[in-house]
Enzyme design. Structure first.
Site, PDB file in Angstrom:
ATOM      1  N   ILE A  84       1.449  -1.268   0.340  1.00 53.13           N
ATOM      2  CA  ILE A  84       0.012   0.141   0.210  1.00 53.13           C
ATOM      3  C   ILE A  84       1.253   1.320  -0.016  1.00 53.13           C
ATOM      4  CG2 ILE A  84       0.259  -0.191   2.758  1.00 53.13           C
ATOM      5  CD1 ILE A  84      -3.135   1.102   1.767  1.00 53.13           C
ATOM      6  N   VAL A  86       1.287   5.309  -0.838  1.00 58.19           N
ATOM      7  CA  VAL A  86       0.406   6.838  -0.769  1.00 58.19           C
ATOM      8  C   VAL A  86       1.592   8.143  -1.493  1.00 58.19           C
ATOM      9  CG1 VAL A  86      -0.384   9.195  -0.447  1.00 58.19           C
ATOM     10  CG2 VAL A  86      -1.500   6.702   0.552  1.00 58.19           C
ATOM     11  N   GLU A 117       2.242  -6.955   6.610  1.00 59.09           N
ATOM     12  CA  GLU A 117       3.667  -6.903   7.558  1.00 59.09           C
ATOM     13  C   GLU A 117       4.384  -4.975   7.572  1.00 59.09           C
ATOM     14  OE1 GLU A 117       4.151  -9.241   5.216  1.00 59.09           O
ATOM     15  OE2 GLU A 117       3.901 -11.321   6.423  1.00 59.09           O
ATOM     16  N   ASN A 122       7.737   2.239  10.683  1.00 55.56           N
ATOM     17  CA  ASN A 122       6.321   2.881  10.576  1.00 55.56           C
ATOM     18  C   ASN A 122       6.271   2.754  11.543  1.00 55.56           C
ATOM     19  OD1 ASN A 122       4.802   4.315   8.133  1.00 55.56           O
ATOM     20  ND2 ASN A 122       5.828   2.341   6.781  1.00 55.56           N
ATOM     21  N   TYR A 129      -3.385   1.301  11.334  1.00 56.05           N
ATOM     22  CA  TYR A 129      -4.016  -0.065  10.295  1.00 56.05           C
ATOM     23  C   TYR A 129      -4.702   0.067  12.260  1.00 56.05           C
ATOM     24  CZ  TYR A 129      -0.573  -0.538   6.806  1.00 56.05           C
ATOM     25  OH  TYR A 129       0.499  -0.715   5.496  1.00 56.05           O
TER      26      TYR A 129
END
Length: 161
Positions: A84, A86, A117, A122, A129
Site C-alpha cells: 500500500i 501513497v 507486515e 513505520n 492500521y
C-alpha cells in the site's frame, strides 16, 4: 475480489478518488510512485504479476494523477495486504485510509482474516492500521532490508467477519 473495473471513493478530507485495476500502461507510473515512497521498492515484475495473477492492484487517481495504490491477495480463507503506497505529496490526506478500506472491501467476502507486515519503524502506518482494527499477531526478525542491514516487521491482522 470485486471485479468492478472502476469505483469512485471519497476520503475523509473530501478528495474524490477514482479507483481502477492496474493495466500494463500504468506500470511505469506505478514504479515512479513506488520508488518515491519506499527506500527499498518492489520490483517491476511484482506489479506485472498483478495484471493476470491472483493479486489485485487497485490504483487511486485524483484529478487524473496517480496518488496511491493497494495490492491484495487471498486464498485458503485468509487475505494479505501485500503493498500500500501513497505518493509523498499526497500523504496525510486520507488516501491511505481509503485504500485500506477498499482492500478490506475487496476481500471480506473471501477471507476471515486480513494480514499484513509493516516495518517496525513505520509509526504512521502502524497507527493507521491500529485505527482500522488491525492488531499485532507476531514479528518477523530481519524481514525488511535497510541501508545498514535489516529491520524487523510487525505482523498484523484484522478479523473480517
Amino acid at each position: 475480489m470485486t471485479e468492478d473495473l472502476s469505483l469512485v471513493c471519497e476520503t475523509y478530507t473530501g478528495m474524490t478518488l477514482d479507483f481502477r485495476l492496474i493495466t500494463a500502461e500504468d506500470i511505469s507510473q506505478v514504479m515512479l510512485l513506488e520508488r518515491s515512497a519506499h527506500s527499498h521498492p518492489w520490483r517491476q515484475s511484482s506489479f506485472e504479476d498483478c495484471l493476470n495473477g491472483r493479486q489485485k492492484c487497485w490504483l487511486a487517481e485524483y484529478k487524473g494523477i496517480l496518488v496511491g495504490y493497494v495490492v491484495v491477495t487471498h486464498g485458503g480463507g485468509d487475505a494479505e495486504l501485500l503493498n500500500i503506497s501513497v505518493a509523498p505529496n499526497y500523504q496525510r490526506k486520507g488516501i491511505g485510509q481509503t485504500l485500506l478500506s477498499h482492500a478490506v472491501n475487496c476481500v471480506k467476502e473471501k477471507a476471515d482474516m486480513l494480514f499484513l507486515e509493516v516495518r517496525r519503524s513505520n509509526r504512521k502506518a502502524i497507527a493507521l492500521y491500529e485505527r482500522e482494527d488491525f492488531f499485532e499477531v507476531g514479528q518477523r526478525k530481519n524481514y525488511y532490508p535497510t541501508a545498514n542491514g535489516h529491520e524487523d516487521a510487525i505482523l498484523m491482522a484484522r478479523q473480517l467477519l
